[in-house]
Design a protein around this motif. Structure first.
Motif, short mmCIF file in Angstrom:
data_model
loop_
_atom_site.label_atom_id
_atom_site.label_comp_id
_atom_site.label_asym_id
_atom_site.label_seq_id
_atom_site.Cartn_x
_atom_site.Cartn_y
_atom_site.Cartn_z
N VAL A 21 -128.59 -118.38 -2.07
CA VAL A 21 -129.08 -117.03 -1.77
C VAL A 21 -127.91 -116.07 -1.61
O VAL A 21 -126.75 -116.48 -1.51
N THR A 22 -128.26 -114.79 -1.56
CA THR A 22 -127.31 -113.76 -1.13
C THR A 22 -128.00 -112.91 -0.09
O THR A 22 -129.23 -112.94 0.06
N ASP A 41 -127.31 -121.65 1.38
CA ASP A 41 -126.03 -121.68 0.68
C ASP A 41 -125.76 -120.27 0.16
O ASP A 41 -126.27 -119.87 -0.89
N VAL A 42 -124.98 -119.49 0.92
CA VAL A 42 -124.71 -118.10 0.57
C VAL A 42 -123.68 -118.05 -0.55
O VAL A 42 -122.58 -118.57 -0.42
N VAL A 94 -129.00 -113.31 -6.64
CA VAL A 94 -129.02 -114.76 -6.85
C VAL A 94 -130.46 -115.19 -7.13
O VAL A 94 -131.39 -114.75 -6.45
N ILE A 95 -130.62 -116.05 -8.14
CA ILE A 95 -131.92 -116.64 -8.44
C ILE A 95 -131.81 -118.14 -8.21
O ILE A 95 -130.94 -118.81 -8.76
N CYS A 150 -123.90 -115.42 8.80
CA CYS A 150 -123.88 -116.54 9.75
C CYS A 150 -125.29 -117.04 10.05
O CYS A 150 -125.51 -118.25 10.17
N ASP A 151 -126.25 -116.13 10.16
CA ASP A 151 -127.64 -116.54 10.43
C ASP A 151 -128.18 -117.39 9.29
O ASP A 151 -128.82 -118.43 9.52
N VAL A 152 -127.92 -116.93 8.07
CA VAL A 152 -128.43 -117.64 6.89
C VAL A 152 -127.75 -119.00 6.75
O VAL A 152 -128.41 -120.02 6.49
N ALA A 153 -126.44 -119.03 6.94
CA ALA A 153 -125.71 -120.30 6.84
C ALA A 153 -126.15 -121.27 7.94
O ALA A 153 -126.32 -122.46 7.69
#
Length: 210
Positions: free
Chosen positions: A153-154, A169-170, A181-182, A161-164
């Motif tokens: 993702v982006t 996987d940023v 990102v797809i 930090c929240d997504v990670a």
């Protein structure tokens, strides 16, 4: 003079409906562009939210210029629709998805059961349904790490930090997160500046799946 609020359903459902999850403090750039781009291409935009027992609620955008410029009247309750009713689902950016993941009575050890997260679980499990996120809206995925773990993702830099931490996987482009990102059925955009590319890509992905 205050602008009239936009109604929750726009355009003619020629090709189908695109559901947009929304709450207070939504991104107004994305909102304006969604309301033009998709109806012009034959898709009806349906704004979805948890209405707390009300027949409809009015939500306002971020006060980017010091006041709320955009409002939307939402009359479609998340609990009353299914993801399969739509050609695609978009989570609007800014702080709306943080509000959508609120639980009145969370229980220790229980997954987030807010109506929006329950709906998102169903959406992720719906075959061929495309889901779009932009800017901060991956916050809704972060409410249940099983939805995000291992997904490429982006997102906006301030929620990396929240997504990670939720297992995402940023993807980076140099010292910036990638613009777009797809990953399978998930299309993510970095921030409102890439809204045009995000919408064009989302539409391509929807029509490939049709």
């Amino acid at each position: 003079m205050a602008k009239d609020p936009v109604r929750g359903i726009l355009g003619e459902p020629v090709k189908g409906k695109i559901g947009v999850l929304i709450e207070d403090h939504f991104d107004q750039t994305e909102f304006r562009k969604f309301n033009t781009f998709f109806p012009e291409r034959g898709y009806q935009v349906v704004y979805l939210s948890h209405l707390w027992g009300n027949p409809e609620l009015t939500f306002g955008s971020n006060p980017d210029e010091g006041y709320v410029e955009e409002h939307v009247i939402v009359g479609t309750e998340l609990n009353d629709v299914q993801p399969a009713d739509f050609k695609g689902i978009i989570l609007i950016g800014a702080y709306a998805t943080d509000r959508l993941r609120y639980e009145t009575n969370p229980r220790k050890g229980q997954p987030n059961m807010s109506p929006a997260v329950v709906f998102l679980r169903k959406a992720v499990a719906t075959p061929n349904l495309k889901i779009g996120t932009i800017c901060h809206s991956l916050w809704l995925f972060c409410a249940d790490s099983s939805l995000l773990k291992g997904r490429k993702v982006t997102c906006a830099h301030n929620i990396i930090c929240d997504v990670a931490n939720a297992g995402g996987d940023v993807i980076f482009d140099g010292d910036q997160t990638a613009d777009l990102v797809i990953d399978g059925n998930l299309i993510s955009g970095k921030h409102p500046a890439v809204t045009d590319r995000f919408m064009e890509t989302f539409l391509i992905e929807i029509e490939k799946a049709a």
